[in-house]
Design a protein around this motif. Structure first.
Motif, PDB file in Angstrom:
ATOM      1  N   LEU A 115      -6.521   7.844  -3.394  1.00 48.09           N
ATOM      2  CA  LEU A 115      -5.381   7.458  -3.900  1.00 48.09           C
ATOM      3  C   LEU A 115      -4.874   6.342  -2.729  1.00 48.09           C
ATOM      4  O   LEU A 115      -5.103   6.434  -1.548  1.00 48.09           O
ATOM      5  CB  LEU A 115      -4.238   8.878  -3.459  1.00 48.09           C
ATOM      6  N   ILE A 116      -3.892   5.260  -3.426  1.00 49.09           N
ATOM      7  CA  ILE A 116      -3.330   4.331  -2.562  1.00 49.09           C
ATOM      8  C   ILE A 116      -2.152   4.217  -2.776  1.00 49.09           C
ATOM      9  O   ILE A 116      -1.344   4.477  -3.948  1.00 49.09           O
ATOM     10  CB  ILE A 116      -4.080   2.934  -3.203  1.00 49.09           C
ATOM     11  N   ILE A 117      -1.341   4.002  -1.464  1.00 48.10           N
ATOM     12  CA  ILE A 117       0.168   3.589  -1.686  1.00 48.10           C
ATOM     13  C   ILE A 117       0.297   1.969  -1.234  1.00 48.10           C
ATOM     14  O   ILE A 117      -0.374   1.837  -0.323  1.00 48.10           O
ATOM     15  CB  ILE A 117       0.712   4.568  -0.535  1.00 48.10           C
ATOM     16  N   LEU A 118       0.926   1.469  -1.882  1.00 49.93           N
ATOM     17  CA  LEU A 118       1.096   0.107  -2.028  1.00 49.93           C
ATOM     18  C   LEU A 118       2.451  -0.204  -1.906  1.00 49.93           C
ATOM     19  O   LEU A 118       3.508   0.052  -2.602  1.00 49.93           O
ATOM     20  CB  LEU A 118       0.422  -0.483  -3.168  1.00 49.93           C
ATOM     21  N   ASP A 119       2.360  -1.254  -0.660  1.00 45.32           N
ATOM     22  CA  ASP A 119       3.869  -1.869  -0.767  1.00 45.32           C
ATOM     23  C   ASP A 119       3.755  -3.126  -1.473  1.00 45.32           C
ATOM     24  O   ASP A 119       2.643  -3.768  -1.606  1.00 45.32           O
ATOM     25  CB  ASP A 119       4.042  -2.101   0.878  1.00 45.32           C
ATOM     26  N   LEU A 120       4.799  -3.668  -2.205  1.00 45.52           N
ATOM     27  CA  LEU A 120       4.831  -5.048  -2.907  1.00 45.52           C
ATOM     28  C   LEU A 120       5.117  -6.315  -2.002  1.00 45.52           C
ATOM     29  O   LEU A 120       4.482  -7.086  -2.375  1.00 45.52           O
ATOM     30  CB  LEU A 120       5.889  -4.737  -3.976  1.00 45.52           C
ATOM     31  N   GLY A 121       5.747  -6.000  -0.910  1.00 44.37           N
ATOM     32  CA  GLY A 121       6.142  -7.204   0.052  1.00 44.37           C
ATOM     33  C   GLY A 121       5.125  -7.435   0.945  1.00 44.37           C
ATOM     34  O   GLY A 121       5.548  -7.511   2.359  1.00 44.37           O
ATOM     35  N   LEU A 122       4.011  -7.628   0.876  1.00 42.09           N
ATOM     36  CA  LEU A 122       2.674  -8.053   1.742  1.00 42.09           C
ATOM     37  C   LEU A 122       2.834  -9.672   2.186  1.00 42.09           C
ATOM     38  O   LEU A 122       3.222 -10.217   1.448  1.00 42.09           O
ATOM     39  CB  LEU A 122       1.893  -7.834   1.067  1.00 42.09           C
ATOM     40  N   PRO A 123       2.400  -9.743   3.401  1.00 39.20           N
ATOM     41  CA  PRO A 123       2.723 -10.820   3.904  1.00 39.20           C
ATOM     42  C   PRO A 123       1.540 -12.153   3.250  1.00 39.20           C
ATOM     43  O   PRO A 123       2.128 -13.253   3.351  1.00 39.20           O
ATOM     44  CB  PRO A 123       2.388 -10.980   5.525  1.00 39.20           C
ATOM     45  N   ASP A 124       0.480 -11.619   2.723  1.00 41.91           N
ATOM     46  CA  ASP A 124      -0.481 -12.940   2.277  1.00 41.91           C
ATOM     47  C   ASP A 124      -0.647 -12.583   0.935  1.00 41.91           C
ATOM     48  O   ASP A 124      -1.296 -13.678   0.510  1.00 41.91           O
ATOM     49  CB  ASP A 124      -1.784 -12.418   3.020  1.00 41.91           C
ATOM     50  N   GLU A 125      -0.013 -11.855   0.079  1.00 41.66           N
ATOM     51  CA  GLU A 125      -0.145 -11.592  -1.309  1.00 41.66           C
ATOM     52  C   GLU A 125       0.838 -10.704  -1.890  1.00 41.66           C
ATOM     53  O   GLU A 125       1.052  -9.703  -1.378  1.00 41.66           O
ATOM     54  CB  GLU A 125      -1.585 -11.353  -1.883  1.00 41.66           C
ATOM     55  N   ASP A 126       1.405 -11.127  -2.953  1.00 39.66           N
ATOM     56  CA  ASP A 126       2.406 -10.236  -3.795  1.00 39.66           C
ATOM     57  C   ASP A 126       1.593  -8.781  -4.140  1.00 39.66           C
ATOM     58  O   ASP A 126       0.564  -8.917  -4.549  1.00 39.66           O
ATOM     59  CB  ASP A 126       3.055 -10.700  -4.798  1.00 39.66           C
ATOM     60  N   GLY A 127       2.285  -7.651  -3.985  1.00 44.00           N
ATOM     61  CA  GLY A 127       1.585  -6.527  -4.211  1.00 44.00           C
ATOM     62  C   GLY A 127       1.582  -6.454  -5.725  1.00 44.00           C
ATOM     63  O   GLY A 127       0.300  -5.548  -6.238  1.00 44.00           O
ATOM     64  N   PHE A 128       2.242  -6.973  -6.551  1.00 45.31           N
ATOM     65  CA  PHE A 128       1.855  -6.932  -8.037  1.00 45.31           C
ATOM     66  C   PHE A 128       0.396  -7.770  -8.320  1.00 45.31           C
ATOM     67  O   PHE A 128      -0.169  -7.113  -8.976  1.00 45.31           O
ATOM     68  CB  PHE A 128       2.824  -7.612  -8.957  1.00 45.31           C
ATOM     69  N   SER A 129       0.246  -8.819  -7.567  1.00 48.80           N
ATOM     70  CA  SER A 129      -1.086  -9.335  -7.753  1.00 48.80           C
ATOM     71  C   SER A 129      -2.317  -8.561  -7.346  1.00 48.80           C
ATOM     72  O   SER A 129      -3.311  -8.632  -7.950  1.00 48.80           O
ATOM     73  CB  SER A 129      -1.021 -10.831  -7.070  1.00 48.80           C
ATOM     74  N   LEU A 130      -1.893  -8.154  -6.400  1.00 48.22           N
ATOM     75  CA  LEU A 130      -3.018  -7.209  -5.691  1.00 48.22           C
ATOM     76  C   LEU A 130      -3.439  -5.986  -6.543  1.00 48.22           C
ATOM     77  O   LEU A 130      -4.459  -5.766  -6.726  1.00 48.22           O
ATOM     78  CB  LEU A 130      -2.538  -6.678  -4.237  1.00 48.22           C
ATOM     79  N   LEU A 131      -2.315  -5.366  -7.050  1.00 46.43           N
ATOM     80  CA  LEU A 131      -2.509  -4.158  -7.797  1.00 46.43           C
ATOM     81  C   LEU A 131      -3.207  -4.876  -9.246  1.00 46.43           C
ATOM     82  O   LEU A 131      -4.218  -4.133  -9.576  1.00 46.43           O
ATOM     83  CB  LEU A 131      -1.336  -3.776  -8.401  1.00 46.43           C
ATOM     84  N   ARG A 132      -3.095  -6.119  -9.588  1.00 45.79           N
ATOM     85  CA  ARG A 132      -3.952  -6.357 -10.937  1.00 45.79           C
ATOM     86  C   ARG A 132      -5.438  -6.787 -10.304  1.00 45.79           C
ATOM     87  O   ARG A 132      -6.198  -6.381 -11.124  1.00 45.79           O
ATOM     88  CB  ARG A 132      -3.160  -7.799 -11.331  1.00 45.79           C
ATOM     89  N   LEU A 165       5.515   1.515  -3.352  1.00 47.85           N
ATOM     90  CA  LEU A 165       6.530   1.917  -2.293  1.00 47.85           C
ATOM     91  C   LEU A 165       7.218   0.651  -1.883  1.00 47.85           C
ATOM     92  O   LEU A 165       6.453  -0.171  -1.480  1.00 47.85           O
ATOM     93  CB  LEU A 165       5.799   2.760  -1.172  1.00 47.85           C
ATOM     94  N   THR A 166       8.193   0.382  -2.588  1.00 52.11           N
ATOM     95  CA  THR A 166       9.162  -0.884  -2.115  1.00 52.11           C
ATOM     96  C   THR A 166      10.535  -0.855  -2.234  1.00 52.11           C
ATOM     97  O   THR A 166      10.952   0.021  -2.526  1.00 52.11           O
ATOM     98  CB  THR A 166       8.414  -1.928  -3.369  1.00 52.11           C
ATOM     99  N   ALA A 167      10.980  -1.813  -1.715  1.00 55.10           N
ATOM    100  CA  ALA A 167      12.293  -2.049  -1.539  1.00 55.10           C
ATOM    101  C   ALA A 167      12.984  -2.572  -2.811  1.00 55.10           C
ATOM    102  O   ALA A 167      14.071  -2.715  -3.077  1.00 55.10           O
ATOM    103  CB  ALA A 167      12.715  -3.022  -0.250  1.00 55.10           C
TER     104      ALA A 167
END
Length: 222
Positions: free
Chosen positions: A48-65, A79-81
């Motif tokens: 399982l992966i818990i993923l924040d969207l506001g990462l410093p080097d890449e948007d979480g949506f892009s990483l998820l894709r 998990l995001t604000a």
């Protein structure tokens, strides 16, 4: 023991999640960047992966894709604000399995983690915890001593669960605060001592030992 990947750049939050998951019997790995998270996820070791969207080097949506395009099919909990409906829909459409807004309570996150893992493998989930005459049914939210039901509040139940998942291990006040009250807890609060006293009154004072200067533990059954 389930391996969980946490991709979160805020140290306080990632540490809080990792400590809570470890106390619940999981094995967490923390990554602070999308690049490191992607590399770790490619190993295929994580359930399982818990993923924040506001990462410093890449948007979480892009990483998820990228994860989904690389056929990494482990369940992903975002998990995001960002808590708008549009963001929630975008997360789910991009391949997330669940979406939680910050701030959050660890108990809810843990319940969602267990749900996703149980969906993947229902045989791996423990639904009843026991220690001597003390028994806790997690699905029915029921606690009994020698078959007699004991009424616990939601917070008392969560605190008792933390002890039952770690019998004989010393749990610090900070661990219990983060596990039961969340990452915005006041480290100077005496709420843990108050609730341990409640549990002693309801479940038996002999069951909860004080370890001076450290915290508490569930005593071994004689």
């Amino acid at each position: 023991m389930s391996l969980i990947l946490i991709i979160e750049d805020e140290p306080r939050i990632s540490s809080f999640i990792a400590k809570g998951l470890k106390a619940a019997g999981f094995t967490p790995t923390v990554c602070a960047t999308a690049q490191d998270g992607y590399r770790q996820a490619q190993s295929g070791n994580f359930e399982l992966i818990i993923l924040d969207l506001g990462l410093p080097d890449e948007d979480g949506f892009s990483l998820l894709r990228r994860l989904r395009e690389s056929f990494i099919d482990a369940p992903v909990i975002i998990l995001t604000a960002r808590n708008s409906v549009d963001d929630t829909v975008a997360g789910l459409q991009n391949g997330a399995d669940d979406y939680m807004a910050k701030p959050f309570h660890f108990d809810e996150l843990l319940a969602r983690v267990r749900l996703r893992l149980r969906t993947e493998d229902s045989s791996s989930e423990v639904s009843v915890l026991s220690h001597g005459a003390l028994e806790m049914d997690l699905l029915r939210r029921l606690v009994t001593i020698e078959g007699t039901e004991v009424d616990l509040s939601a917070r008392e139940f969560s605190l008792a669960e933390a002890f039952l998942r770690n019998p004989g291990l010393v749990l610090s006040r900070e661990q219990l605060l983060s596990r039961v009250w969340g990452y915005d807890f006041d480290p100077g609060s005496n709420v843990v001592d108050v609730y341990v006293r409640y549990l002693r009154n309801k479940l038996g004072s002999e069951r909860f030992e004080t370890v001076r200067g450290v915290g508490y533990r569930l005593a071994r059954e004689s």
